[in-house]
Scaffold this motif. Structure first.
Motif, PDB file in Angstrom:
ATOM      1  N   PRO A 626       0.792  -1.282   0.124  1.00  0.00           N
ATOM      2  CA  PRO A 626      -0.160   0.029   0.046  1.00  0.00           C
ATOM      3  C   PRO A 626       0.741   1.201   0.016  1.00  0.00           C
ATOM      4  CG  PRO A 626      -0.724  -1.582   1.701  1.00  0.00           C
ATOM      5  CD  PRO A 626       0.472  -2.210   1.096  1.00  0.00           C
ATOM      6  N   GLY A 627       2.093   1.140   0.635  1.00  0.00           N
ATOM      7  CA  GLY A 627       2.897   2.603   0.530  1.00  0.00           C
ATOM      8  C   GLY A 627       3.493   2.658  -0.829  1.00  0.00           C
ATOM      9  N   SER A 628       3.417   1.721  -1.757  1.00  0.00           N
ATOM     10  CA  SER A 628       4.278   2.104  -3.008  1.00  0.00           C
ATOM     11  C   SER A 628       3.365   3.157  -3.840  1.00  0.00           C
ATOM     12  CB  SER A 628       4.416   0.707  -3.840  1.00  0.00           C
ATOM     13  OG  SER A 628       5.185  -0.160  -3.066  1.00  0.00           O
ATOM     14  N   ARG A 629       4.002   3.812  -4.714  1.00  0.00           N
ATOM     15  CA  ARG A 629       3.342   4.575  -5.442  1.00  0.00           C
ATOM     16  C   ARG A 629       2.583   3.986  -6.559  1.00  0.00           C
ATOM     17  NH1 ARG A 629       6.358   9.579  -8.696  1.00  0.00           N
ATOM     18  NH2 ARG A 629       4.450  10.666  -9.767  1.00  0.00           N
ATOM     19  N   ALA A 630       1.318   4.128  -6.906  1.00  0.00           N
ATOM     20  CA  ALA A 630       0.409   3.629  -7.841  1.00  0.00           C
ATOM     21  C   ALA A 630       0.837   4.004  -9.225  1.00  0.00           C
ATOM     22  CB  ALA A 630      -1.017   3.772  -7.405  1.00  0.00           C
ATOM     23  N   PRO A 631       0.806   3.269 -10.112  1.00  0.00           N
ATOM     24  CA  PRO A 631       0.765   3.777 -11.517  1.00  0.00           C
ATOM     25  C   PRO A 631      -0.271   4.799 -12.278  1.00  0.00           C
ATOM     26  CG  PRO A 631       0.002   1.620 -11.668  1.00  0.00           C
ATOM     27  CD  PRO A 631       0.330   1.900 -10.299  1.00  0.00           C
ATOM     28  N   ARG A 632      -0.059   5.684 -13.008  1.00  0.00           N
ATOM     29  CA  ARG A 632      -0.889   6.386 -13.563  1.00  0.00           C
ATOM     30  C   ARG A 632      -2.220   5.683 -14.433  1.00  0.00           C
ATOM     31  NH1 ARG A 632      -2.271   9.225 -18.112  1.00  0.00           N
ATOM     32  NH2 ARG A 632      -0.631   8.048 -19.158  1.00  0.00           N
ATOM     33  N   ILE A 633      -3.466   6.104 -13.929  1.00  0.00           N
ATOM     34  CA  ILE A 633      -4.610   5.275 -14.684  1.00  0.00           C
ATOM     35  C   ILE A 633      -4.650   5.983 -15.954  1.00  0.00           C
ATOM     36  CG2 ILE A 633      -6.964   4.533 -14.350  1.00  0.00           C
ATOM     37  CD1 ILE A 633      -6.474   5.059 -11.387  1.00  0.00           C
ATOM     38  N   PRO A 634      -4.707   5.406 -17.187  1.00  0.00           N
ATOM     39  CA  PRO A 634      -5.244   6.013 -18.324  1.00  0.00           C
ATOM     40  C   PRO A 634      -6.676   6.387 -18.380  1.00  0.00           C
ATOM     41  CG  PRO A 634      -4.880   3.521 -18.738  1.00  0.00           C
ATOM     42  CD  PRO A 634      -4.497   4.127 -17.251  1.00  0.00           C
ATOM     43  N   SER A 635      -6.723   7.387 -19.271  1.00  0.00           N
ATOM     44  CA  SER A 635      -8.379   7.815 -19.073  1.00  0.00           C
ATOM     45  C   SER A 635      -9.062   7.125 -20.203  1.00  0.00           C
ATOM     46  CB  SER A 635      -8.371   9.513 -19.711  1.00  0.00           C
ATOM     47  OG  SER A 635      -7.560   9.428 -20.726  1.00  0.00           O
ATOM     48  N   ASP A 636      -8.543   6.253 -21.256  1.00  0.00           N
ATOM     49  CA  ASP A 636      -9.115   5.695 -22.047  1.00  0.00           C
ATOM     50  C   ASP A 636      -8.737   3.992 -22.229  1.00  0.00           C
ATOM     51  OD1 ASP A 636      -6.801   6.416 -23.039  1.00  0.00           O
ATOM     52  OD2 ASP A 636      -7.549   6.918 -25.238  1.00  0.00           O
ATOM     53  N   LEU A 637      -8.723   3.503 -21.125  1.00  0.00           N
ATOM     54  CA  LEU A 637      -8.427   2.243 -20.954  1.00  0.00           C
ATOM     55  C   LEU A 637      -9.265   1.160 -21.953  1.00  0.00           C
ATOM     56  CD1 LEU A 637      -6.446   0.122 -19.495  1.00  0.00           C
ATOM     57  CD2 LEU A 637      -8.493  -0.195 -17.959  1.00  0.00           C
ATOM     58  N   ALA A 638      -8.400   0.317 -22.865  1.00  0.00           N
ATOM     59  CA  ALA A 638      -8.991  -0.154 -23.863  1.00  0.00           C
ATOM     60  C   ALA A 638      -9.548  -1.600 -23.293  1.00  0.00           C
ATOM     61  CB  ALA A 638      -8.441  -0.403 -25.049  1.00  0.00           C
ATOM     62  N   PRO A 639     -10.854  -2.102 -23.505  1.00  0.00           N
ATOM     63  CA  PRO A 639     -11.305  -3.257 -22.941  1.00  0.00           C
ATOM     64  C   PRO A 639     -10.869  -4.402 -23.869  1.00  0.00           C
ATOM     65  CG  PRO A 639     -13.132  -2.046 -23.893  1.00  0.00           C
ATOM     66  CD  PRO A 639     -12.180  -1.325 -24.066  1.00  0.00           C
ATOM     67  N   GLY A 640     -10.826  -5.664 -23.534  1.00  0.00           N
ATOM     68  CA  GLY A 640     -10.163  -6.805 -24.179  1.00  0.00           C
ATOM     69  C   GLY A 640      -9.843  -7.797 -23.275  1.00  0.00           C
ATOM     70  N   THR A 641      -8.842  -8.642 -23.883  1.00  0.00           N
ATOM     71  CA  THR A 641      -8.155  -9.849 -23.109  1.00  0.00           C
ATOM     72  C   THR A 641      -6.716  -9.474 -22.938  1.00  0.00           C
ATOM     73  OG1 THR A 641      -9.635 -11.208 -24.145  1.00  0.00           O
ATOM     74  CG2 THR A 641      -7.790 -12.221 -23.164  1.00  0.00           C
ATOM     75  N   TYR A 642      -6.444  -9.684 -21.585  1.00  0.00           N
ATOM     76  CA  TYR A 642      -5.052  -9.467 -21.114  1.00  0.00           C
ATOM     77  C   TYR A 642      -4.347 -10.909 -20.631  1.00  0.00           C
ATOM     78  CZ  TYR A 642      -5.830  -4.393 -21.668  1.00  0.00           C
ATOM     79  OH  TYR A 642      -6.281  -3.139 -22.041  1.00  0.00           O
ATOM     80  N   ILE A 643      -3.270 -11.024 -20.675  1.00  0.00           N
ATOM     81  CA  ILE A 643      -2.502 -12.218 -20.124  1.00  0.00           C
ATOM     82  C   ILE A 643      -1.455 -11.945 -19.210  1.00  0.00           C
ATOM     83  CG2 ILE A 643      -0.779 -14.221 -20.596  1.00  0.00           C
ATOM     84  CD1 ILE A 643      -1.602 -14.081 -23.735  1.00  0.00           C
ATOM     85  N   CYS A 644      -1.791 -12.297 -17.829  1.00  0.00           N
ATOM     86  CA  CYS A 644      -1.106 -11.726 -16.602  1.00  0.00           C
ATOM     87  C   CYS A 644      -0.089 -13.041 -16.530  1.00  0.00           C
ATOM     88  CB  CYS A 644      -1.968 -11.512 -15.392  1.00  0.00           C
ATOM     89  SG  CYS A 644      -3.103 -10.295 -15.806  1.00  0.00           S
ATOM     90  N   ASN A 645       1.305 -12.607 -16.343  1.00  0.00           N
ATOM     91  CA  ASN A 645       2.153 -13.565 -16.173  1.00  0.00           C
ATOM     92  C   ASN A 645       3.061 -13.269 -14.635  1.00  0.00           C
ATOM     93  OD1 ASN A 645       4.389 -15.401 -16.223  1.00  0.00           O
ATOM     94  ND2 ASN A 645       5.617 -14.272 -17.894  1.00  0.00           N
ATOM     95  N   ALA A 646       3.116 -14.286 -13.824  1.00  0.00           N
ATOM     96  CA  ALA A 646       3.607 -14.112 -12.555  1.00  0.00           C
ATOM     97  C   ALA A 646       4.872 -14.959 -12.311  1.00  0.00           C
ATOM     98  CB  ALA A 646       2.519 -14.391 -11.202  1.00  0.00           C
ATOM     99  N   THR A 647       6.013 -14.218 -11.813  1.00  0.00           N
ATOM    100  CA  THR A 647       7.311 -14.790 -11.769  1.00  0.00           C
ATOM    101  C   THR A 647       8.019 -14.663 -10.521  1.00  0.00           C
ATOM    102  OG1 THR A 647       7.469 -14.765 -14.123  1.00  0.00           O
ATOM    103  CG2 THR A 647       9.337 -15.213 -13.037  1.00  0.00           C
ATOM    104  N   ASN A 648       8.504 -15.866  -9.963  1.00  0.00           N
ATOM    105  CA  ASN A 648       9.479 -15.538  -8.896  1.00  0.00           C
ATOM    106  C   ASN A 648      10.665 -16.405  -9.024  1.00  0.00           C
ATOM    107  OD1 ASN A 648       8.770 -17.808  -7.680  1.00  0.00           O
ATOM    108  ND2 ASN A 648       8.012 -17.108  -5.970  1.00  0.00           N
ATOM    109  N   ARG A 649      11.727 -16.564  -8.348  1.00  0.00           N
ATOM    110  CA  ARG A 649      12.931 -17.431  -8.415  1.00  0.00           C
ATOM    111  C   ARG A 649      12.504 -18.992  -8.424  1.00  0.00           C
ATOM    112  NH1 ARG A 649      14.815 -15.057  -3.355  1.00  0.00           N
ATOM    113  NH2 ARG A 649      14.558 -16.369  -1.550  1.00  0.00           N
ATOM    114  N   HIS A 650      11.282 -19.323  -7.780  1.00  0.00           N
ATOM    115  CA  HIS A 650      11.006 -20.637  -7.814  1.00  0.00           C
ATOM    116  C   HIS A 650       9.901 -21.191  -8.975  1.00  0.00           C
ATOM    117  CE1 HIS A 650      12.986 -20.938  -3.855  1.00  0.00           C
ATOM    118  NE2 HIS A 650      12.207 -20.147  -3.505  1.00  0.00           N
ATOM    119  N   GLY A 651       9.836 -20.263 -10.008  1.00  0.00           N
ATOM    120  CA  GLY A 651       8.882 -20.536 -11.280  1.00  0.00           C
ATOM    121  C   GLY A 651       8.179 -19.475 -11.648  1.00  0.00           C
ATOM    122  N   SER A 652       6.956 -19.778 -12.643  1.00  0.00           N
ATOM    123  CA  SER A 652       6.152 -18.798 -12.987  1.00  0.00           C
ATOM    124  C   SER A 652       4.805 -19.537 -13.267  1.00  0.00           C
ATOM    125  CB  SER A 652       6.829 -18.315 -14.409  1.00  0.00           C
ATOM    126  OG  SER A 652       6.861 -19.038 -15.292  1.00  0.00           O
TER     127      SER A 652
END
Length: 922
Positions: A626-652
């Motif tokens: 919560p203390g980190s700075r949040a990224p800027r939110i675009p005013s015209d976020l495009a709807p659609g399909t997004y692929i989320c990839n999570a990674t650490n040193r033990h895998g992804s």
């Protein structure tokens, strides 16, 4: 009968005249007696003073006169009917001088009165007693010799400024002189040190003189209280030669206690007292020291003196001599095995006792012998002597200690073979040896290591642990002993044997163990927070093993505890709750997509668009911290399909997320104008308001304040403020609308001023007021030929200065706006002057009045025909106005009908009615 002759008339007249003059002369003689006068008639003179007396008469020619008095005379002045004489050195209390004249064989006298007064120059207060006992009466006596007259004298006895007694001598004879005032006063404690005085007042103000005052010299009164009881004397009954004894003498109830004198003596020896004053009590203390010359019976005297009186107490004291007995040892420091002799003796005929064994007779010594051993070291011997003095048995004693010399001894009670001490607190390490002289003890390690600091306060450390050799030495020999020192200390858990943080990998085998240091050796156990089971041995690591464990080491000297944080790491993993597959983004909400991924360490997550308008676009993610700075939110976020990839040193791990966009309601001037207008009389309509948003918002409008009634047609009451509210699933938007109702113009008022009329050359004003929305434009139509007409800035007022006949006629006011036009007219008439000529005279007045009446009738009838009327005549005749072609009655009806309009105007809205103002010149 003939009347009296003229001569008789004259004779009778002379007789009456003479008789009248005689009576007047007799009356004058009886009304003017002769007298003698003496001034001043009554006089008050200071004793030894002087006075002028004036003796006079009204006798025209006195034969002789004089002034009789016994007082000394200094000078005389005379006249025909007066005599003035100065009297000097007047000392008599009262004299009566006599003024006399001899006139017409009569003696005229005037008697006067001269009195003398003497100021209170001497005011004496009889001396007071040197000391006056409290509670007894004393006499105050005041003398004022020679002062007088006594009847005007007042004496006052004073205590400081306070009046005690005041006495006047009114009624005393005028010749009385001097006065004495005596009073008996009760002496009080508060009178001590008080000043008493006497004040004399000679009040001659009633005689035209002043008030003469004098006060005696003050006399101080000293009061005292001395109780009848003698002082309390406290002293020792027996006093030894060369010794000191406390002596005290106390006497209560003294006043003033500071004035008391004290005498204190023992026999012929005067003692130096220490005096203490407490309230009314006197306490004397001292120390009496007896000398050999005073041995025997003596008297102790205490004498207290106050106010010339004294109180005394005597006590008997016996002075005696009694020295201490003698106690001796044949060998004060005897080696072990030596024979020692103890002797007890006294110088006087006292009976001595040695360790409870008395001597054979008074005045003889007492003895004993012993073989000195170790047990006799520091043995005490007691010698007591008793002597009888004045029936009292006195006692003195003396003691001595025997020292026996022997070699050192190290006993287990004084120097134990095994020592166990705790670490930390300061301790005094002791290894004591018996012996005389006192042996010195040293403890050192045989290997030449540490040395124990015996008998000193110091900290106990682990380095002191080990075996020591202790040696005790004195001049009689030595003793040796081996001792063992054990230092115990509480457990300690350090980072080497028990680290604060441990990291395990999920699925591997591990164990939790901690090693502690301490004496005796500690026992160590680890328990997870919130649980009771002790963690021991190998176990297969799972996520639930992560947490904080409490490891505690315990031994006899205490315990130590430590928190160990165990972290279990594992690869990334998506959960639907923390990272949803479908997300709706609301425009302007400021919300970020939250995709929290389980994993340790915390995986990094990135969501990238996979097709359509979102190809290659990054989805803004909420930061996990919560203390980190949040990224800027675009005013015209495009709807659609997004692929989320999570990674650490033990895998992804990968996850697909579908994003849709919606927005909250929004209204502005284009969709819901803030100002809207309706037309009065039109069909009722709704407000024109709509809103943008997804899903489509619902819009409702309501009037603020009083609710709007349901009408089929628009009225002016519908104007006001309305509030429109747009609502959908993502919020609301409100807008305030102002509704105005427009309507066609109506000329509400058309008036002329002044209402009373305008004569030629005068001024008049026409005012036109219209009701309309939007506001109407005002225009005028004036009679042809009317010049010099002025209009106001908004054309609502028409004004004419210097009215002429061309200004008379019909004026029209027109009000116009976008919805129509309305007019209203008013008629103004300007009338010519009538000249009235009045011809006065007594002879032709009636004819002129008759002619005037006929002329008036003619003029009135003519005026009515012409529509003109003289205002002055109308006021005198009671008729208000005449109309064109109408009689007086018609004029009254027209005046009543136009009462709501200003007089002198006419309104022609439809039928062409004319209301006329008749004007005249002055």
């Amino acid at each position: 009968m003939p009347g009296p002759s003229p001569g008789l008339h004259r004779a009778l007249l002379g007789l009456w005249t003479a008789l009248g003059l005689g009576l007047l002369s007799l009356s004058a003689v009886t009304q003017e007696p002769f007298w003698a006068d003496l001034q001043p008639r009554v006089a008050l003179v200071e004793r030894g003073g002087s006075l002028w007396l004036n003796c006079s008469t009204n006798c025209p020619r006195p034969e002789r006169g004089g002034l009789e008095t016994s007082l000394r005379r200094n000078g005389t002045q005379r006249g025909l009917r007066w005599l003035a004489r100065q009297l000097v050195d007047i000392r008599e209390p009262e004299t009566q001088p006599v003024c006399f004249f001899r006139c017409a064989r009569r003696t005229l006298q005037a008697r006067g009165l001269i009195r003398t007064f003497q100021r209170p120059d001497r005011v004496e207060l009889v001396p007071l007693p040197a000391w006056q006992p409290v509670g007894e009466n004393f006499t105050l006596s005041c003398r004022v010799p020679g002062a007088g007259p006594r009847g005007s004298l007042t004496l006052t006895l004073l205590r400081g400024p306070q009046e005690l007694i005041r006495r006047g001598f009114a009624g005393e004879p005028p010749r009385a002189r001097g006065a004495v005032l005596t009073a008996t006063v009760l002496a009080r404690r508060e009178d001590h040190g008080a000043n008493f005085s006497c004040r004399a007042e000679l009040d001659l103000r009633p005689h035209g003189l002043g008030l003469f005052e004098n006060t005696s010299a003050p006399r101080e009164l000293r009061t005292f209280t001395l109780p009848p009881e003698p002082p309390r004397l406290t002293a020792p009954r027996l006093l030894e030669v060369g010794s000191e004894g406390p002596v005290s003498c106390v006497l209560d109830g003294l006043f003033p206690v500071s004035e008391a004198g004290v005498y204190l003596a023992l026999g012929d020896q005067r003692l130096s007292p220490n005096v203490t004053l407490e309230g009314d009590a006197l306490m004397v203390t001292t120390t009496a020291t007896a000398s050999a010359e005073q041995e025997g019976a003596r008297q102790l005297v205490c004498n207290v003196t106050l106010g010339g009186e004294s109180r005394e107490t005597r006590e008997n004291v016996t002075v005696y001599s009694f020295p201490e007995p003698h106690l001796t040892l044949s060998e004060p420091n005897a080696p072990e095995g030596t024979i020692v002799t103890v002797t007890c003796a006294a110088e006087t005929q006292a009976l001595v006792t040695l360790d409870g064994i008395p001597a054979a007779a008074p005045g003889q010594p007492a003895q004993l012998q012993l073989n000195a051993t170790e047990n006799d070291d520091r043995r005490g011997f007691f010698c007591d002597a008793t002597l009888e003095v004045d029936g009292e048995t006195l006692s003195k004693n003396r003691s001595v200690e025997l020292r026996v010399l022997y070699a050192p001894r190290l006993d287990d009670s004084d120097c134990p073979r095994s020592w166990t001490w705790p670490e930390g607190p300061e301790q005094t390490l002791r290894c004591d040896a018996r012996g005389n002289p006192q042996p010195s003890v040293h403890c050192t390690r045989p290997d030449g290591g540490a040395v124990l600091a015996l008998g000193l306060l110091g900290p106990v450390t682990r380095a002191l642990a080990g075996t020591y050799r202790c040696t005790a030495t004195n001049d009689q020999g030595q003793a040796v002993k081996d001792v063992t020192l054990t230092v115990e200390y509480a457990p300690a858990l350090d980072s080497v044997g028990c680290p604060e943080r441990i990291t395990w990998l999920e699925g591997t085998e591990a164990s939790l163990s901690c090693v502690a240091h301490g004496v005796p050796p500690p026992n160590v156990s680890c328990v997870r927070f919130g649980g009771a089971e002790v963690i021991e041995g190998l176990m297969r690591v799972a996520r639930e093993h992560a947490g904080t464990y409490r490891c505690e080491a315990t031994n006899a000297r205490g315990s130590a505890a430590k928190n160990v944080a165990v972290t279990v790491e594992y690869g990334p993993r998506f959960e639907e709750v923390s990272c949803p597959s479908n997300w709706t983004w609301v425009e302007g909400s400021g919300r970020l997509f939250s995709c929290e991924v389980a994993g340790k360490p915390q995986p990094s997550v990135e969501c990238v668009g996979s097709g359509g308008t979102s190809e290659g676009m990054l989805l803004p993610l909420a930061p996990p911290d919560p203390g980190s700075r949040a990224p800027r939110i675009p005013s015209d976020l495009a709807p659609g399909t997004y692929i989320c990839n999570a990674t650490n040193r033990h895998g992804s791990m990968v996850k697909m997320v579908t994003v849709s966009a919606e927005s909250p309601p929004q209204m502005d001037e284009s969709t819901c104008p803030s100002h809207q207008s309706w037309l009065e009389g039109a069909e009722a309509a709704a407000l024109a308001c709509s809103a943008r948003g997804r899903p489509s918002p619902q819009v409702s409008c309501s009037r603020e304040g009083a609710p709007r009634p349901q009408r089929l047609r628009v009225s002016r009451e519908d104007a006001g403020t309305y509030r429109c509210l747009a609502t959908n699933a993502h919020g609301t938007d409100a807008r305030i609308i102002t509704v105005g109702v427009e309507y066609r113009p109506v000329v509400a008022e058309l008036a002329a001023s002044p209402p009373g009329g305008v004569r030629p050359g005068g001024n008049f004003t026409l005012t036109c007021r219209a009701e309309a929305w939007p506001p109407a434009q005002i225009s005028w139509r004036a009679p042809p030929g009317a010049l010099n007409i002025g209009l106001s800035s908004n054309n609502s007022t028409l004004s004419v200065a210097g009215a002429m006949g061309s200004h008379g006629g019909e004026y029209e006011c027109a009000a116009t706006n976008a919805h129509g036009r309305h007019t209203r007219r008013i008629t103004v008439r300007v009338a010519g002057p009538w000249l009235w000529v009045a011809v006065g005279g007594a002879a032709g007045g009636a004819a002129l009045l008759a002619a005037g009446a006929g002329l008036a009738f003619y003029v009135q009838s003519t005026a009515c025909k012409k529509g003109e009327y003289n205002v002055q005549e109308a006021e005198s005749s009671g008729e208000a106005v005449c109309l064109n072609g109408a009689g007086a009655g018609a004029g009254r009806d027209a005046g009543a009908e136009g009462g709501s309009e200003a007089a002198g105007t006419s309104e022609v809205p439809a039928g062409g009615e004319v209301f006329a103002i008749q004007l005249t010149s002055a």
